[in-house]
Motif scaffolding. Structure first.
Motif, PDB file in Angstrom:
ATOM      1  N   ASN A  36       0.851  -1.194   0.000  1.00 32.24           N
ATOM      2  CA  ASN A  36       0.000   0.000   0.000  1.00 32.24           C
ATOM      3  C   ASN A  36       0.884   1.240   0.000  1.00 32.24           C
ATOM      4  O   ASN A  36       1.710   1.417   0.899  1.00 32.24           O
ATOM      5  CB  ASN A  36      -0.906  -0.028   1.246  1.00 32.24           C
ATOM      6  CG  ASN A  36      -1.903   1.115   1.263  1.00 32.24           C
ATOM      7  OD1 ASN A  36      -1.539   2.267   1.047  1.00 32.24           O
ATOM      8  ND2 ASN A  36      -3.158   0.790   1.525  1.00 32.24           N
ATOM      9  N   ASN A  38       0.309   4.249   0.746  1.00 31.71           N
ATOM     10  CA  ASN A  38       0.184   5.117   1.923  1.00 31.71           C
ATOM     11  C   ASN A  38       1.008   4.627   3.107  1.00 31.71           C
ATOM     12  O   ASN A  38       1.450   5.418   3.938  1.00 31.71           O
ATOM     13  CB  ASN A  38      -1.291   5.254   2.334  1.00 31.71           C
ATOM     14  CG  ASN A  38      -2.071   6.073   1.316  1.00 31.71           C
ATOM     15  OD1 ASN A  38      -1.537   7.052   0.772  1.00 31.71           O
ATOM     16  ND2 ASN A  38      -3.292   5.682   1.029  1.00 31.71           N
ATOM     17  N   GLU A  42       3.747   6.913   4.929  1.00 33.54           N
ATOM     18  CA  GLU A  42       3.732   7.105   6.383  1.00 33.54           C
ATOM     19  C   GLU A  42       5.122   6.844   6.968  1.00 33.54           C
ATOM     20  O   GLU A  42       5.607   7.608   7.821  1.00 33.54           O
ATOM     21  CB  GLU A  42       2.702   6.154   7.015  1.00 33.54           C
ATOM     22  CG  GLU A  42       2.352   6.455   8.461  1.00 33.54           C
ATOM     23  CD  GLU A  42       1.845   7.874   8.689  1.00 33.54           C
ATOM     24  OE1 GLU A  42       2.225   8.452   9.726  1.00 33.54           O
ATOM     25  OE2 GLU A  42       1.096   8.394   7.844  1.00 33.54           O
ATOM     26  N   ASP A  82       6.701  11.242  -3.124  1.00 33.68           N
ATOM     27  CA  ASP A  82       5.389  10.702  -2.759  1.00 33.68           C
ATOM     28  C   ASP A  82       4.718   9.925  -3.890  1.00 33.68           C
ATOM     29  O   ASP A  82       3.618   9.415  -3.734  1.00 33.68           O
ATOM     30  CB  ASP A  82       4.460  11.820  -2.255  1.00 33.68           C
ATOM     31  CG  ASP A  82       4.254  12.924  -3.279  1.00 33.68           C
ATOM     32  OD1 ASP A  82       4.848  12.845  -4.381  1.00 33.68           O
ATOM     33  OD2 ASP A  82       3.513  13.872  -2.974  1.00 33.68           O
TER      34      ASP A  82
END
Length: 256
Positions: A36, A38, A42, A82
């Motif tokens: 994932n 994200n 993180e 990102d």
């Protein structure tokens, strides 16, 4: 957040993220191998916080086991930070003179090369898997820095990060022949009769490349942690679904 800091003074901060079961996806830092996106973001944000910088200061490349390098400018800030499609394409080494840019390299057994120049403030990272080593990416970059950027190699300090040990880096004759062809790697190779495999020390081969470029051997430090054997290591050999370490360096700038 598990991170090995190799250097942290008034001028530079450099280190390597570690595998950590307490973090998302074991603290995987790579967008190209993740469950994932994200989760990785993180992890990267946590690392940024610990380094007192922002995710937007990261610069990442799309690594292809090439011998290609890129001089990072302020325009590159945030590339690959990102999302993958903004990363610097087809590149395995980055260098910059700019402050407050975190240069990033991703490995899981390959040799991460982190370097800095005390007198000019130059910093850089190199991803040298066995393919990059036989293509001599490290030697080629340092020769470029000497000839084109007028760097004095005796001012360069190198940190080789954790990588696959010689014991665990066993290869067949095709890879052995490539290392043998370098002409200076013989001392870093042994043959095991029981398995008919060659064992190669990729870290010491890369160290030799640094020395051939003129960097004093006492200015080259090697982290001998084996990524296969260490519980803190991501190893592609051990697990094809493995996450990645991030090796990084940043030249610190004056903050207002």
């Amino acid at each position: 957040m598990k991170t090995k800091i190799y250097l942290n003074n008034e001028k530079f901060v450099a280190g390597m993220s570690l595998k950590n079961s307490k973090e998302l996806e074991n603290n995987n830092m790579a967008l190209h191998v993740c469950e994932n996106l994200n989760n990785v973001l993180e992890n990267r944000k946590k690392l940024a916080t610990s380094l007192h910088c922002e995710l937007e200061t990261f610069v990442c490349a799309n690594q292809t086991h090439s011998a290609n390098f890129h001089r990072v400018t302020l325009d590159d800030k945030g590339r690959g930070a990102d999302r993958m499609d903004t990363a610097i394409a087809d590149t395995d080494a980055l260098y910059t003179y700019e402050p407050n840019i975190l240069l990033c390299s991703f490995t899981a057994d390959c040799v991460p090369v982190i370097f800095y120049n005390e007198s000019t403030g130059l910093v850089g990272v190199i991803h040298s898997g066995w393919q990059g080593t036989v293509k001599e990416i490290t030697l080629k970059l340092f020769e470029h820095l000497t000839q084109i950027e007028q760097c004095n190699p005796s001012d360069i300090h190198v940190q080789l990060g954790a990588a696959l040990s010689q014991e665990k880096f066993e290869v067949d004759e095709d890879v052995y022949v490539k290392f043998k062809g370098l002409g200076y790697a013989d001392d870093y190779i042994y043959y095991k009769n029981e398995t008919n495999k060659y064992h190669i020390d990729n870290q010491l081969t890369v160290k030799k490349q640094c020395e051939l470029a003129g960097i004093p051997s006492e200015q080259i430090i090697i982290d001998r942690t084996c990524t296969f054997l260490s519980p803190n290591g991501f190893s592609y050999r051990q697990d094809k679904q493995s996450g990645r370490h991030m090796s990084f360096i940043m030249k610190k700038g004056v903050t207002e």
